[in-house]
Design a protein around this motif. Sequence first.
Motif, PDB file in Angstrom:
ATOM      1  N   ARG A  51      38.294  22.961 111.655  1.00 29.07           N
ATOM      2  CA  ARG A  51      38.808  21.730 111.045  1.00 29.07           C
ATOM      3  C   ARG A  51      38.953  21.977 109.554  1.00 29.07           C
ATOM      4  N   ALA A  52      40.168  21.895 109.062  1.00 29.03           N
ATOM      5  CA  ALA A  52      40.441  22.094 107.630  1.00 29.03           C
ATOM      6  C   ALA A  52      39.765  23.366 107.117  1.00 29.03           C
ATOM      7  N   GLY A  53      39.900  24.433 107.887  1.00 26.41           N
ATOM      8  CA  GLY A  53      39.377  25.716 107.435  1.00 26.41           C
ATOM      9  C   GLY A  53      37.887  25.890 107.646  1.00 26.41           C
ATOM     10  N   LEU A  54      37.203  24.814 108.092  1.00 24.60           N
ATOM     11  CA  LEU A  54      35.760  24.931 108.325  1.00 24.60           C
ATOM     12  C   LEU A  54      35.496  25.217 109.797  1.00 24.60           C
ATOM     13  N   VAL A  55      34.560  26.095 110.032  1.00 21.80           N
ATOM     14  CA  VAL A  55      34.184  26.438 111.395  1.00 21.80           C
ATOM     15  C   VAL A  55      32.871  25.742 111.711  1.00 21.80           C
ATOM     16  N   THR A  56      32.852  24.927 112.776  1.00 17.78           N
ATOM     17  CA  THR A  56      31.587  24.291 113.144  1.00 17.78           C
ATOM     18  C   THR A  56      31.308  24.523 114.615  1.00 17.78           C
ATOM     19  N   GLN A  57      30.027  24.403 114.975  1.00 19.86           N
ATOM     20  CA  GLN A  57      29.656  24.644 116.359  1.00 19.86           C
ATOM     21  C   GLN A  57      29.935  23.399 117.184  1.00 19.86           C
ATOM     22  N   GLY A  58      30.226  23.607 118.452  1.00 17.75           N
ATOM     23  CA  GLY A  58      30.342  22.489 119.379  1.00 17.75           C
ATOM     24  C   GLY A  58      31.746  21.915 119.488  1.00 17.75           C
ATOM     25  N   PRO A  59      31.940  21.026 120.466  1.00 16.44           N
ATOM     26  CA  PRO A  59      33.253  20.410 120.682  1.00 16.44           C
ATOM     27  C   PRO A  59      33.465  19.227 119.753  1.00 16.44           C
ATOM     28  N   PHE A  60      34.717  18.743 119.635  1.00 15.57           N
ATOM     29  CA  PHE A  60      34.969  17.588 118.772  1.00 15.57           C
ATOM     30  C   PHE A  60      35.146  16.318 119.577  1.00 15.57           C
ATOM     31  N   ALA A  61      34.709  16.315 120.829  1.00 18.90           N
ATOM     32  CA  ALA A  61      35.022  15.252 121.783  1.00 18.90           C
ATOM     33  C   ALA A  61      34.615  13.860 121.330  1.00 18.90           C
TER      34      ALA A  61
ATOM     35  N   MET B 117      22.241  40.229 111.413  1.00 16.25           N
ATOM     36  CA  MET B 117      22.011  39.032 110.618  1.00 16.25           C
ATOM     37  C   MET B 117      23.272  38.179 110.580  1.00 16.25           C
ATOM     38  N   PHE B 118      24.427  38.817 110.384  1.00 20.51           N
ATOM     39  CA  PHE B 118      25.678  38.064 110.316  1.00 20.51           C
ATOM     40  C   PHE B 118      26.062  37.502 111.679  1.00 20.51           C
ATOM     41  N   THR B 119      25.701  38.193 112.756  1.00 16.95           N
ATOM     42  CA  THR B 119      25.989  37.661 114.090  1.00 16.95           C
ATOM     43  C   THR B 119      25.114  36.436 114.348  1.00 16.95           C
ATOM     44  N   CYS B 120      23.822  36.548 114.032  1.00 17.53           N
ATOM     45  CA  CYS B 120      22.911  35.414 114.217  1.00 17.53           C
ATOM     46  C   CYS B 120      23.377  34.217 113.385  1.00 17.53           C
ATOM     47  N   CYS B 121      23.959  34.472 112.218  1.00 15.24           N
ATOM     48  CA  CYS B 121      24.314  33.387 111.298  1.00 15.24           C
ATOM     49  C   CYS B 121      25.787  33.025 111.378  1.00 15.24           C
ATOM     50  N   HIS B 122      26.413  33.242 112.522  1.00 14.92           N
ATOM     51  CA  HIS B 122      27.810  32.858 112.706  1.00 14.92           C
ATOM     52  C   HIS B 122      27.915  31.342 112.662  1.00 14.92           C
ATOM     53  N   PRO B 123      28.925  30.815 111.919  1.00 16.03           N
ATOM     54  CA  PRO B 123      29.012  29.345 111.805  1.00 16.03           C
ATOM     55  C   PRO B 123      29.292  28.640 113.133  1.00 16.03           C
ATOM     56  N   LEU B 125      27.450  28.905 115.617  1.00 19.50           N
ATOM     57  CA  LEU B 125      26.133  28.593 116.194  1.00 19.50           C
ATOM     58  C   LEU B 125      25.465  27.503 115.370  1.00 19.50           C
ATOM     59  N   PRO B 126      24.723  26.585 116.023  1.00 10.58           N
ATOM     60  CA  PRO B 126      24.009  25.564 115.245  1.00 10.58           C
ATOM     61  C   PRO B 126      22.972  26.200 114.321  1.00 10.58           C
ATOM     62  N   GLU B 128      19.918  25.580 113.540  1.00 10.86           N
ATOM     63  CA  GLU B 128      18.596  25.858 114.105  1.00 10.86           C
ATOM     64  C   GLU B 128      18.608  27.097 114.972  1.00 10.86           C
ATOM     65  N   ALA B 129      19.714  27.262 115.729  1.00 14.23           N
ATOM     66  CA  ALA B 129      19.829  28.453 116.571  1.00 14.23           C
ATOM     67  C   ALA B 129      19.979  29.693 115.698  1.00 14.23           C
ATOM     68  N   GLN B 130      20.676  29.552 114.556  1.00  6.29           N
ATOM     69  CA  GLN B 130      20.820  30.690 113.636  1.00  6.29           C
ATOM     70  C   GLN B 130      19.443  31.154 113.158  1.00  6.29           C
ATOM     71  N   VAL B 131      18.632  30.177 112.727  1.00  3.79           N
ATOM     72  CA  VAL B 131      17.298  30.533 112.225  1.00  3.79           C
ATOM     73  C   VAL B 131      16.460  31.131 113.361  1.00  3.79           C
ATOM     74  N   ALA B 132      16.498  30.468 114.524  1.00  2.00           N
ATOM     75  CA  ALA B 132      15.670  30.918 115.644  1.00  2.00           C
ATOM     76  C   ALA B 132      16.061  32.327 116.088  1.00  2.00           C
ATOM     77  N   LEU B 133      17.356  32.588 116.165  1.00  5.65           N
ATOM     78  CA  LEU B 133      17.808  33.923 116.579  1.00  5.65           C
ATOM     79  C   LEU B 133      17.411  34.981 115.554  1.00  5.65           C
ATOM     80  N   THR B 134      17.524  34.629 114.276  1.00  6.62           N
ATOM     81  CA  THR B 134      17.140  35.569 113.216  1.00  6.62           C
ATOM     82  C   THR B 134      15.660  35.904 113.339  1.00  6.62           C
ATOM     83  N   LEU B 135      14.849  34.853 113.573  1.00  3.69           N
ATOM     84  CA  LEU B 135      13.404  35.070 113.707  1.00  3.69           C
ATOM     85  C   LEU B 135      13.081  35.935 114.925  1.00  3.69           C
ATOM     86  N   ARG B 136      13.818  35.690 116.007  1.00  2.77           N
ATOM     87  CA  ARG B 136      13.532  36.384 117.255  1.00  2.77           C
ATOM     88  C   ARG B 136      13.998  37.848 117.197  1.00  2.77           C
TER      89      ARG B 136
END
Lengths: 104, 418
Positions: A51-61, B117-123, B125-126, B128-136
């Motif tokens: 969305r507007a160049g930002l990548v976020t986790q999850g769906p936008f439903a 580190m960059f895989t764990c911190c992919h945007p 992923l949520p 919390e999951a980024q932190v948890a994966l990094t820790l694990r």
Amino acid sequence: MKYLLLICAEESVEVSPEQADPEAWVEETERRGVRLGGHRLCPAGDATTVRAGLVTQGPFAETKEQIAGFDIIECADLDEAIEIASKHPVASFGAIEVRPFWPE
Amino acid sequence: MSGADVTRVVEEAFREEWGRVVAMLIRLTGDWDLAEECAQDAFAQALARWPRDGVPRRPGAWLTTAARNRALDRFRRGTAEAARLRALASAPAGPGPEPRPESAEEDHVPDDRLRLMFTCCHPALPLEAQVALTLRTLAGLTTAEIAAAFMVPEATMAQRLVRAKRKIRNAGIPYRVPPAHLLAERTAGVLGVLYVLFTEGYSASGGPSPARPELTVEAIRLARVLAGLMPGEPEAQGLLALMLLQDSRRAARFDEAGDIVTLEFQDRAKWDHDEIEEGLRLLDDALARRRPGPYQVQAAIAACHATALDPDDTDWPQIAGLYGELARLAPSPVVELNRAVAVAMADGPLAGLRLVDELRAAGELAGHHLLAATRADLLRRLGRTADATQAYGEALALAPTDAERRYLARRLTETGGT
């Protein structure tokens, strides 16, 4: 006329594999020549939204946006898919959900 | 070397090498679960063999090779069951082939850990999951330990880790450092994860223990890896400097009863002066690049405290100015609250109280004990005892840890409340 069927179900509803098996339906619709293509998708949690160049986790439903179209792309990995999605004109004012196909 | 000594060496190798071994195996197999299992197996082998055969000259290379052999073994068994049976039938009896120490060419490719580190911190992923994966995967913490850090049941954390790994596989999140134009936003994510890890260790978000030093040690270690791998990124150095300067006060922050000792009353002789020296040096290097960022500014604030000979020597106008800079670079109500404290020290409690009341009116920190505690402190210093008592009461009701509750209760008694 062409139609996109969005096959929807709550992910938490437990059904047997037989109950959800679409094979007979696919065979029937392809025999009649009405089904052009389709695929099962990974769970919504595996979606990524651009969305507007930002990548976020999850769906936008849960937002007000409605599905305005669909494209099927084939990429090496999610980073390439995000790059392609972010270049779509709608990405600048709407949102594009990148949902992986169920692995073969 | 005694058994206990060998156990200690293996534990040390675990801290140093776990992330490297797992990262190498993920690159080799693409399978995160298999990678962890094989790494665990290699450390188990080390525990069994090193007491007997002696500690190898390069433990990291030994572990890498053992884990890789284990993975190759698992692959062969998985993909060619029939061939395996034939080979087994014709093989001479006796122990399997020894891992070949000193032969692991991957041993000196530290980029694997950066990729991980960059895989764990992919945007995708949520956080919390980024932190948890990094820790694990990088720090080798158990699911139970990570669950404790996040204050969630172990089953919940296990489920989150499973989901994150599934998304990496299903969505095709690549195992690589992203291209240059994406590096900046992802580096920010990586730095953010490490700082969350550090702050969780520095001030636990709840529970009986006010600090979890094993998490701060791990965060500093990973920040050191990152700063070493990205020498051109001043924010990576800034973050490491910030962690070192904050961590230098660890021994002075709590008294023998486990109660909080505020900066003003800390025994400065107990501060770790080696950490301060290193933090200041890193910060100087980073600032010399003239690309300021929030971590460098926060490190500069920590440096002002670390270099003050005593509380009265603290350069509060400088700190207030730095908080203003931080509010510009990374605006947040918590930064504004800290700026209010610094302004109160530089220009008097009334100036600080005005800023605090603005924040309170904005309502963004409603329910945050530090807002109430800061206001209470400023009111006390202004002699408005009744208002202070009420604010301490508010703060006490909101404080998340026992140590903070004890501190506030003491202050409440001092202002005449109950």
